[in-house]
Design a protein around this motif. Sequence first.
Motif, PDB file in Angstrom:
ATOM      1  N   UNK A 199       0.776  -1.704  -0.029  1.00  0.00           N
ATOM      2  CA  UNK A 199      -0.132   0.338  -0.485  1.00  0.00           C
ATOM      3  C   UNK A 199       0.771   1.583   0.091  1.00  0.00           C
ATOM      4  N   UNK A 200       1.613   0.839   1.113  1.00  0.00           N
ATOM      5  CA  UNK A 200       3.120   2.418   0.842  1.00  0.00           C
ATOM      6  C   UNK A 200       3.869   2.639  -0.843  1.00  0.00           C
ATOM      7  N   UNK A 201       4.056   1.496  -0.773  1.00  0.00           N
ATOM      8  CA  UNK A 201       4.872   1.666  -2.402  1.00  0.00           C
ATOM      9  C   UNK A 201       3.759   2.364  -3.422  1.00  0.00           C
ATOM     10  N   UNK A 202       2.364   1.712  -3.835  1.00  0.00           N
ATOM     11  CA  UNK A 202       1.791   2.393  -4.717  1.00  0.00           C
ATOM     12  C   UNK A 202       1.307   3.756  -4.309  1.00  0.00           C
ATOM     13  N   UNK A 207       0.795  10.031  -4.477  1.00  0.00           N
ATOM     14  CA  UNK A 207       0.694  11.143  -3.764  1.00  0.00           C
ATOM     15  C   UNK A 207       1.664  12.625  -4.809  1.00  0.00           C
ATOM     16  N   UNK A 208       2.263  11.081  -4.675  1.00  0.00           N
ATOM     17  CA  UNK A 208       3.998  12.170  -5.692  1.00  0.00           C
ATOM     18  C   UNK A 208       2.551  13.087  -6.807  1.00  0.00           C
ATOM     19  N   UNK A 209       2.287  11.858  -7.906  1.00  0.00           N
ATOM     20  CA  UNK A 209       1.425  13.088  -8.442  1.00  0.00           C
ATOM     21  C   UNK A 209       0.862  13.847  -8.167  1.00  0.00           C
ATOM     22  N   UNK A 215       8.153   6.342   3.543  1.00  0.00           N
ATOM     23  CA  UNK A 215       7.198   7.413   2.965  1.00  0.00           C
ATOM     24  C   UNK A 215       8.110   9.381   3.273  1.00  0.00           C
ATOM     25  N   UNK A 216       9.288   8.546   4.170  1.00  0.00           N
ATOM     26  CA  UNK A 216      10.039  10.124   4.363  1.00  0.00           C
ATOM     27  C   UNK A 216      11.070   9.709   3.682  1.00  0.00           C
ATOM     28  N   UNK A 217      11.397   8.828   2.862  1.00  0.00           N
ATOM     29  CA  UNK A 217      13.066   8.645   2.705  1.00  0.00           C
ATOM     30  C   UNK A 217      12.511   9.167   1.030  1.00  0.00           C
ATOM     31  N   UNK A 218      10.940   9.097   0.265  1.00  0.00           N
ATOM     32  CA  UNK A 218      10.984   9.781  -1.084  1.00  0.00           C
ATOM     33  C   UNK A 218      10.432  11.141  -1.001  1.00  0.00           C
ATOM     34  N   UNK A 275      -9.397  21.036   1.486  1.00  0.00           N
ATOM     35  CA  UNK A 275      -9.589  20.706  -0.421  1.00  0.00           C
ATOM     36  C   UNK A 275      -9.136  20.496  -0.697  1.00  0.00           C
ATOM     37  N   UNK A 276      -9.502  18.906  -1.669  1.00  0.00           N
ATOM     38  CA  UNK A 276      -8.622  18.179  -2.460  1.00  0.00           C
ATOM     39  C   UNK A 276      -7.834  17.266  -1.797  1.00  0.00           C
ATOM     40  N   UNK A 277      -7.398  17.625   0.044  1.00  0.00           N
ATOM     41  CA  UNK A 277      -6.617  16.322  -0.069  1.00  0.00           C
ATOM     42  C   UNK A 277      -7.201  14.952   0.011  1.00  0.00           C
ATOM     43  N   UNK A 278      -6.692  13.854   0.331  1.00  0.00           N
ATOM     44  CA  UNK A 278      -6.462  12.712  -0.372  1.00  0.00           C
ATOM     45  C   UNK A 278      -6.040  11.826   1.256  1.00  0.00           C
ATOM     46  N   UNK A 279      -7.361  10.736   0.603  1.00  0.00           N
ATOM     47  CA  UNK A 279      -7.286   9.852   2.221  1.00  0.00           C
ATOM     48  C   UNK A 279      -7.181   8.619   1.476  1.00  0.00           C
ATOM     49  N   UNK A 280      -6.078   7.733   1.958  1.00  0.00           N
ATOM     50  CA  UNK A 280      -5.813   6.353   1.685  1.00  0.00           C
ATOM     51  C   UNK A 280      -5.703   5.312   2.718  1.00  0.00           C
ATOM     52  N   UNK A 281      -7.076   4.370   2.169  1.00  0.00           N
ATOM     53  CA  UNK A 281      -6.398   3.325   3.294  1.00  0.00           C
ATOM     54  C   UNK A 281      -6.673   2.073   2.679  1.00  0.00           C
ATOM     55  N   UNK A 282      -6.562   0.696   3.762  1.00  0.00           N
ATOM     56  CA  UNK A 282      -6.300  -0.455   3.852  1.00  0.00           C
ATOM     57  C   UNK A 282      -6.789  -0.887   4.835  1.00  0.00           C
ATOM     58  N   UNK A 283      -7.570  -2.234   4.125  1.00  0.00           N
ATOM     59  CA  UNK A 283      -8.422  -3.288   4.994  1.00  0.00           C
ATOM     60  C   UNK A 283      -8.854  -4.022   5.089  1.00  0.00           C
ATOM     61  N   UNK A 284      -8.951  -4.806   5.711  1.00  0.00           N
ATOM     62  CA  UNK A 284      -9.103  -6.789   5.047  1.00  0.00           C
ATOM     63  C   UNK A 284     -10.279  -6.324   4.776  1.00  0.00           C
TER      64      UNK A 284
END
Length: 222
Positions: free
Chosen positions: A34-37, A42-44, A64-67, A146-155
């Motif tokens: 998930x972090x790699x994706x 986020x970069x784009x 994320x910090x390394x990126x 506004x326009x900010x992103x939320x990414x989450x993963x769940x089972x």
Amino acid sequence: MKTGYVELARAQQERWQRAYEQNPGLNGTDPSAAARWTVRLFGAAGIDDVLELGAGQGRDALYLARQGFSVHATDFSEAALSRLRLAAQRDGLDDRVTAALHDVRDPLPPADSTVGAVYANVVLNMAFSRAELRSLVTEIRRVLRPGGLFVYTVWSTDDSRYGNCSEIGDGLYANDGFACRFFDLDLVTDLADRWELGGADLYTEDDRVLWRVTQAKPAPAS
């Protein structure tokens, strides 16, 4: 919060604290899929600051910090955060990573509309009632710009463990001493109310089947 959930939340916090104390390598050090994706997304989108919920020992926060992202990592285990801080100092990332003890059942620390992105990997499927989940998602929308992103993963309910764990009520299951919830598409859609749902995709990692959900805080109407 109902009494039963207060007790469950306290027991789960203690369970996670013990797990991090007993296993310094819990979850490993490699970033999650998930972090790699998410880094690419986020970069784009031109995002440079990320609030991570349930960061644990920091494998994704450090990645994320390394990126190049500025990351504020939170967790409710001080044992986990201590290892995260040490790893950030060791890797020279302490100028990009901050870490704070926080239970996501409480209001999030940032002020309104101050955060570029929020990231939560396998956090929302922990021991939360549906009301707590809705409250958390509302808090996340509050702190995002506004326009900010939320990414989450769940089972997902497509996971083979779904139905093979002991149900403990309100759709929660016991899995190796941890309480968890498996998400179906209806719940994903419910939590996207008042958001722009960018995607809800199934993927597999370490024999788990998960949802990866991306949603954006709508910009105010002009």
